[in-house]
Design an enzyme around this catalytic site. Structure first.
Site, mmCIF file in Angstrom:
data_model
loop_
_atom_site.group_PDB
_atom_site.id
_atom_site.type_symbol
_atom_site.label_atom_id
_atom_site.label_comp_id
_atom_site.label_asym_id
_atom_site.label_seq_id
_atom_site.Cartn_x
_atom_site.Cartn_y
_atom_site.Cartn_z
ATOM 1 C CE1 TYR A 1 42.974 -27.805 -15.792
ATOM 2 C CE2 TYR A 1 41.567 -26.743 -17.421
ATOM 3 C CZ TYR A 1 42.800 -27.249 -17.050
ATOM 4 O OH TYR A 1 43.848 -27.195 -17.929
ATOM 5 C CD GLU B 1 8.776 5.914 -23.717
ATOM 6 O OE1 GLU B 1 8.415 4.714 -23.712
ATOM 7 O OE2 GLU B 1 8.147 6.812 -23.152
ATOM 8 C CE1 TYR C 1 6.793 14.581 -21.157
ATOM 9 C CE2 TYR C 1 8.376 14.082 -19.426
ATOM 10 C CZ TYR C 1 7.437 13.660 -20.341
ATOM 11 O OH TYR C 1 7.124 12.336 -20.437
ATOM 12 N NE ARG D 1 44.762 -28.516 -11.483
ATOM 13 C CZ ARG D 1 45.258 -28.564 -12.723
ATOM 14 N NH1 ARG D 1 46.132 -27.659 -13.130
ATOM 15 N NH2 ARG D 1 44.874 -29.494 -13.567
ATOM 16 C CG ASN E 1 9.404 8.992 -15.614
ATOM 17 O OD1 ASN E 1 9.702 10.051 -16.126
ATOM 18 N ND2 ASN E 1 8.856 8.017 -16.304
ATOM 19 C CG PHE F 1 13.592 7.775 -17.600
ATOM 20 C CD1 PHE F 1 13.918 7.081 -18.753
ATOM 21 C CD2 PHE F 1 13.259 9.111 -17.702
ATOM 22 C CE1 PHE F 1 13.920 7.707 -19.989
ATOM 23 C CE2 PHE F 1 13.251 9.744 -18.936
ATOM 24 C CZ PHE F 1 13.585 9.037 -20.090
ATOM 25 C CG HIS G 1 1.509 4.810 -17.698
ATOM 26 N ND1 HIS G 1 0.686 5.698 -18.336
ATOM 27 C CD2 HIS G 1 2.764 5.062 -18.172
ATOM 28 C CE1 HIS G 1 1.398 6.456 -19.155
ATOM 29 N NE2 HIS G 1 2.656 6.077 -19.077
#
Length: 502
Positions: free
Chosen positions: A277, A411, A51, A280, A193, A326, A81
């Site tokens: 608060y 995905e 792959y 404190r 990746n 990834f 991409h």
């Protein structure tokens, strides 16, 4: 020159890289890169189907690619991409992203040639930063679009900022004396990746948070003095009985900052038992935030040099195993906790501002001005702080729990880490604005106790505030000095080297 060892990276080193320190991979890392590249060459020569080396990507992983088209495969991967949108990412984030990519490649499990490392290093050395759109990554299968834009720039596509000039990438490379990079098998996938964009964004938010936190500690201590508040809540014995490390550290720091204050000494036996608060409980609230920030620092330090591409090459057996490193879920959780911590830091700070401008609570003049009515004093800066706190709350929904499937369901769970990290950076800036308003308010409150003086440590902080924002005598235009103080907080000029620990 900082020689990077991916097997021994520290938060201190990452902070230095974020600050712009020159750096490059050491010889040990380069040797591992060469060995990994040789393993990929042997895998390609064997004809084995692997792959990302000789197959398509994602849902197209079953498509075997002939050897004479492997270069085309990698080129098309990057171009397809490179589809981000949004404002360009800050240069410091892009630079850190490139250095993190070098660290990951330097582990020797990515299969890239040394030429790829040299190309990335050349960008850092020339301060030539690819223009990386800030939107488009969901933080799984790596930060695909941002890292593709980085890689496309190496190939002569897209844009590069060279100094103050934005140039077409091919022209910038030519000016640098570089030729466009031609990718070999696995290299495109190795470059896109990975979690380096998300991690760089999250580290950027973390280091801003560190500065905001340190400034908030100083502002909180100065506010205690302005209120003539009790120092008893910072007694180390109280925090030791609980045992939370952040609480103990914050209590000790506030006690140190207040040590030697004439104002504290003046009301030693005043009989006051309890403060609100927000004064404190600073050790408890700020301490819990500090613990979150330190946990995020540990996660991001580990991730900074992690092998997060796919498949992962094991050169000792000439194998490449497809996994899921990834997936940026650890980074997403870290970024969301940074947001949570900063939301509380800012919320607590705004409450102290509110107390100090309220004469019923503080015993000081209303809105810390002598001529109230004609003058509004610090009335509306408190409103600005409240607006920033409200905006932070709207940003605090965790991006890390908001997955959406991509790539035709291949995905089917993603991290949203870059979205979480961008939100954290926005919250850091807002929190810095709130702390800036508190610094102005607390300094004004302390001025009302003259001739009594604050502690030596806080006097230094008071002086730095007054160097930007003078004592308020009458109403004036606020925005510029508030923005300048906000920038001073983010630049680390309003705290005393209070550093997170990984």
């Amino acid at each position: 020159m900082h020689m990077l060892d991916p097997q021994d990276i520290s938060l201190t080193a990452l902070r230095s890289l974020w600050g712009g320190a020159p750096a490059r991979l050491g010889e040990g890392a380069l040797a591992r890169v060469r060995a990994s590249a040789e393993a990929v060459a042997r895998i390609v020569a064997s004809g084995e189907t692997v792959y990302g080396i000789n197959t398509g990507f994602g849902l197209l992983a079953q498509e075997r690619i002939p050897q004479d088209r492997l270069t085309e495969l990698q080129r098309n991967l990057i171009l397809s991409h490179s589809c981000g949108l949004g404002e360009p990412s800050p240069r410091r984030v892009v630079r850190l992203m490139i250095l993190l990519k070098l660290l990951g490649l330097g582990r020797g499990h990515s299969g890239v040639r040394i030429e790829v490392v040299d190309a990335l290093q050349a960008l850092v050395d020339a301060d030539a930063m690819p223009v990386i759109p800030s939107q488009g990554s969901v933080g799984a299968s790596g930060d695909l679009a941002p890292l593709a834009h980085m890689t496309a720039a190496l190939m002569g596509f897209g844009w590069i900022e060279l100094g103050e000039e934005r140039l077409p990438a091919a022209a910038a490379l030519q000016r640098m004396g570089r030729t466009p990079l031609e990718l070999g098998p696995k290299e495109g996938l190795a470059l896109i990746n990975g979690t380096q964009f998300s991690t760089a964004l999250a580290l950027d938010a973390l280091f801003q948070a560190e500065r905001v936190f340190g400034a908030a500690l100083g502002a909180g201590a100065l506010s205690v003095d302005a209120l003539k508040g009790s120092v008893k809540p910072f007694d180390p014995r109280i925090s030791a009985l609980r045992g939370q490390p952040g609480q103990e550290q914050v209590a000790a720091e506030i006690a140190r900052l207040l040590d030697g204050s004439d104002i504290v000494a003046s009301h030693h036996r005043c009989g006051r038992v309890q403060d609100p608060y927000s004064f404190r409980c600073q050790p408890q609230v700020m301490g819990a935030s500090l613990d979150l920030l330190n946990n995020a620092a540990r996660t991001l330090t580990i991730e900074a040099a992690a092998v997060t591409d796919n498949p992962i090459v094991f050169e000792d057996e000439d194998s490449a195993i497809s996994g899921g490193n990834f997936h940026a879920q650890p980074v997403a959780f870290a970024a969301d906790t940074i947001t949570m911590a900063l939301c509380e830091v800012a919320s607590l700070s705004e409450r102290r501002i509110s107390v100090l401008v309220d004469p019923k609570m503080s015993g000081l003049p209303a809105f810390l001005t002598d001529d109230g009515g004609v003058n509004s004093g610090l009335m509306i800066p408190q409103v600005t702080a409240a607006a920033l706190v409200a905006e932070n709350r709207s940003l605090a929904f965790p991006a890390s729990v908001d997955s959406i499937p991509t790539s035709a369901g291949q995905e089917d769970h993603v991290s949203m880490a870059p979205i979480a990290a961008r939100k954290a950076a926005s919250v850091a800036r807002n929190a810095a604005g709130v702390v800036a308003v508190e610094l102005i308010t607390a300094a004004q409150g302390v001025d009302y106790h003259a001739p009594l003086t604050t502690s030596p440590a806080l006097a230094g902080l008071h002086g730095r505030v007054r160097g930007i924002s003078p004592h308020l005598e009458a109403d004036r235009y606020w925005a510029d000095e508030m923005a300048a103080l906000q920038s001073a907080v983010l630049d680390g000029k309003m705290h005393d080297a209070f550093l997170l620990e990984a």
